[in-house]
Design a protein around this motif. Sequence first.
Motif, PDB file in Angstrom:
ATOM      1  N   LYS A  75      39.850  62.762  87.531  1.00  0.00           N
ATOM      2  CA  LYS A  75      41.222  62.524  87.228  1.00  0.00           C
ATOM      3  C   LYS A  75      41.799  61.429  88.193  1.00  0.00           C
ATOM      4  CE  LYS A  75      43.161  66.049  84.148  1.00  0.00           C
ATOM      5  NZ  LYS A  75      44.285  67.086  84.316  1.00  0.00           N
ATOM      6  N   ASN A  76      41.345  61.500  89.303  1.00  0.00           N
ATOM      7  CA  ASN A  76      41.869  60.569  90.666  1.00  0.00           C
ATOM      8  C   ASN A  76      41.472  59.330  90.132  1.00  0.00           C
ATOM      9  OD1 ASN A  76      43.308  62.892  91.593  1.00  0.00           O
ATOM     10  ND2 ASN A  76      41.672  63.158  93.305  1.00  0.00           N
ATOM     11  N   ALA A  77      40.501  58.967  89.486  1.00  0.00           N
ATOM     12  CA  ALA A  77      39.993  57.664  89.140  1.00  0.00           C
ATOM     13  C   ALA A  77      40.722  56.931  88.117  1.00  0.00           C
ATOM     14  CB  ALA A  77      38.376  57.604  88.736  1.00  0.00           C
ATOM     15  N   VAL A  78      41.793  57.534  87.450  1.00  0.00           N
ATOM     16  CA  VAL A  78      42.598  56.846  86.563  1.00  0.00           C
ATOM     17  C   VAL A  78      43.682  56.097  87.410  1.00  0.00           C
ATOM     18  CG1 VAL A  78      44.027  57.065  84.595  1.00  0.00           C
ATOM     19  CG2 VAL A  78      41.939  58.531  84.866  1.00  0.00           C
ATOM     20  N   GLY A  79      43.751  54.835  87.368  1.00  0.00           N
ATOM     21  CA  GLY A  79      44.969  54.245  87.970  1.00  0.00           C
ATOM     22  C   GLY A  79      46.296  54.294  87.236  1.00  0.00           C
ATOM     23  N   ALA A  80      46.112  54.101  85.734  1.00  0.00           N
ATOM     24  CA  ALA A  80      47.418  53.846  85.131  1.00  0.00           C
ATOM     25  C   ALA A  80      47.038  54.334  83.781  1.00  0.00           C
ATOM     26  CB  ALA A  80      47.656  52.532  85.248  1.00  0.00           C
ATOM     27  N   VAL A  81      48.137  55.059  83.106  1.00  0.00           N
ATOM     28  CA  VAL A  81      48.166  55.231  81.609  1.00  0.00           C
ATOM     29  C   VAL A  81      48.758  54.288  80.874  1.00  0.00           C
ATOM     30  CG1 VAL A  81      48.554  57.133  79.862  1.00  0.00           C
ATOM     31  CG2 VAL A  81      47.691  58.022  82.257  1.00  0.00           C
ATOM     32  N   LEU A  82      48.315  53.605  79.953  1.00  0.00           N
ATOM     33  CA  LEU A  82      49.061  52.547  79.560  1.00  0.00           C
ATOM     34  C   LEU A  82      49.616  52.891  78.028  1.00  0.00           C
ATOM     35  CD1 LEU A  82      45.801  50.128  79.849  1.00  0.00           C
ATOM     36  CD2 LEU A  82      47.915  50.348  81.362  1.00  0.00           C
ATOM     37  N   GLU A  83      50.519  52.138  77.712  1.00  0.00           N
ATOM     38  CA  GLU A  83      50.961  52.180  76.243  1.00  0.00           C
ATOM     39  C   GLU A  83      50.278  51.554  75.272  1.00  0.00           C
ATOM     40  OE1 GLU A  83      54.074  53.692  75.929  1.00  0.00           O
ATOM     41  OE2 GLU A  83      54.372  54.185  77.835  1.00  0.00           O
ATOM     42  N   ASP A  84      50.371  52.146  74.039  1.00  0.00           N
ATOM     43  CA  ASP A  84      49.510  51.763  73.171  1.00  0.00           C
ATOM     44  C   ASP A  84      49.390  50.234  72.741  1.00  0.00           C
ATOM     45  OD1 ASP A  84      48.412  54.302  72.669  1.00  0.00           O
ATOM     46  OD2 ASP A  84      49.951  54.741  71.084  1.00  0.00           O
ATOM     47  N   GLU A  85      50.811  49.866  72.787  1.00  0.00           N
ATOM     48  CA  GLU A  85      50.980  48.192  72.638  1.00  0.00           C
ATOM     49  C   GLU A  85      50.080  47.536  73.589  1.00  0.00           C
ATOM     50  OE1 GLU A  85      53.664  50.159  72.954  1.00  0.00           O
ATOM     51  OE2 GLU A  85      53.688  50.614  70.721  1.00  0.00           O
ATOM     52  N   GLU A  86      50.310  47.689  74.937  1.00  0.00           N
ATOM     53  CA  GLU A  86      49.706  47.087  76.234  1.00  0.00           C
ATOM     54  C   GLU A  86      48.420  47.353  76.247  1.00  0.00           C
ATOM     55  OE1 GLU A  86      49.951  46.906  80.997  1.00  0.00           O
ATOM     56  OE2 GLU A  86      51.145  48.222  79.968  1.00  0.00           O
ATOM     57  N   TYR A  87      47.710  48.441  75.701  1.00  0.00           N
ATOM     58  CA  TYR A  87      46.159  48.590  75.589  1.00  0.00           C
ATOM     59  C   TYR A  87      45.561  47.931  74.837  1.00  0.00           C
ATOM     60  CZ  TYR A  87      41.878  51.068  75.135  1.00  0.00           C
ATOM     61  OH  TYR A  87      40.485  51.312  75.386  1.00  0.00           O
ATOM     62  N   ASN A  88      46.212  47.727  73.526  1.00  0.00           N
ATOM     63  CA  ASN A  88      45.774  47.209  72.423  1.00  0.00           C
ATOM     64  C   ASN A  88      45.604  45.648  72.852  1.00  0.00           C
ATOM     65  OD1 ASN A  88      44.911  49.372  70.860  1.00  0.00           O
ATOM     66  ND2 ASN A  88      46.984  49.216  69.917  1.00  0.00           N
ATOM     67  N   ARG A  89      46.997  45.182  73.239  1.00  0.00           N
ATOM     68  CA  ARG A  89      46.951  43.765  73.709  1.00  0.00           C
ATOM     69  C   ARG A  89      45.702  43.316  74.698  1.00  0.00           C
ATOM     70  NH1 ARG A  89      48.796  40.896  77.682  1.00  0.00           N
ATOM     71  NH2 ARG A  89      49.798  42.990  78.769  1.00  0.00           N
ATOM     72  N   ILE A  90      45.728  44.212  75.741  1.00  0.00           N
ATOM     73  CA  ILE A  90      44.575  43.842  76.663  1.00  0.00           C
ATOM     74  C   ILE A  90      43.150  43.679  76.384  1.00  0.00           C
ATOM     75  CG2 ILE A  90      43.810  44.307  78.834  1.00  0.00           C
ATOM     76  CD1 ILE A  90      46.558  45.412  79.602  1.00  0.00           C
ATOM     77  N   VAL A  91      42.673  45.103  75.229  1.00  0.00           N
ATOM     78  CA  VAL A  91      41.716  45.265  75.284  1.00  0.00           C
ATOM     79  C   VAL A  91      41.059  44.447  73.855  1.00  0.00           C
ATOM     80  CG1 VAL A  91      39.826  47.164  74.624  1.00  0.00           C
ATOM     81  CG2 VAL A  91      41.397  47.675  76.188  1.00  0.00           C
ATOM     82  N   HIS A  92      42.029  44.603  72.858  1.00  0.00           N
ATOM     83  CA  HIS A  92      41.575  43.865  71.567  1.00  0.00           C
ATOM     84  C   HIS A  92      42.299  42.809  71.347  1.00  0.00           C
ATOM     85  CE1 HIS A  92      39.982  47.886  70.628  1.00  0.00           C
ATOM     86  NE2 HIS A  92      40.956  48.276  70.952  1.00  0.00           N
ATOM     87  N   GLY A  93      43.042  42.314  72.274  1.00  0.00           N
ATOM     88  CA  GLY A  93      43.687  40.950  71.978  1.00  0.00           C
ATOM     89  C   GLY A  93      44.605  40.946  71.099  1.00  0.00           C
ATOM     90  N   ASP A  94      45.232  41.953  70.653  1.00  0.00           N
ATOM     91  CA  ASP A  94      46.299  42.081  69.479  1.00  0.00           C
ATOM     92  C   ASP A  94      47.576  41.638  70.022  1.00  0.00           C
ATOM     93  OD1 ASP A  94      44.463  43.247  68.060  1.00  0.00           O
ATOM     94  OD2 ASP A  94      45.115  45.381  68.200  1.00  0.00           O
ATOM     95  N   GLY A  95      48.497  41.094  68.984  1.00  0.00           N
ATOM     96  CA  GLY A  95      49.698  40.872  69.553  1.00  0.00           C
ATOM     97  C   GLY A  95      49.750  39.414  69.700  1.00  0.00           C
TER      98      GLY A  95
END
Length: 161
Positions: A75-95
């Motif tokens: 659990k300590n390796a998780v740096g940030a929990v992202l909002e759904d919009e931000e995660y989709n924008r970064i990973v999938h290029g949505d938006g």
Amino acid sequence: MNIVTLLPFIVLIGAMFLMTRSAKKKQQAAAQMRNDMQPGTGVRTIGGMYATVKEVHDDTVLLEVAPGVHALYAKNAVGAVLEDEEYNRIVHGDGDLKIDTPVVPDDASSLTESADSDADDVARIDLGKKPEADEAGEAGRTDAAGDEPKDKKTDGEGDAK
């Protein structure tokens, strides 16, 4: 003792207290963020990898790093929990990525002033390499056999042994 003498020490102790207090608040906020993770949320690890949470355990979390690829992380390796919009924008290029500022050109020609007649009069600096044959002098000359120069030392050679 005089109060003026103790004043720097009191200020120093107060500053240390405030710094440790803010660091402790940040640690508590990060722990709360990690405890609030739910399956299906997007996260960024401290290594910069984006993944989706599949399972949350006491000290570990199962992350899906790619479709069908699961990895077990602390659990300590998780740096940030992202909002759904931000995660989709970064990973999938949505938006929509809106750019209001002008794009920098590939070359710098448009960034310089236009060529005027005055610019032609300015002397240009020669950045080319000049021949060094005459500058070498006696130190760079070799003996008749064509060996290395006598005054220069090569790798591994030195005066002290």
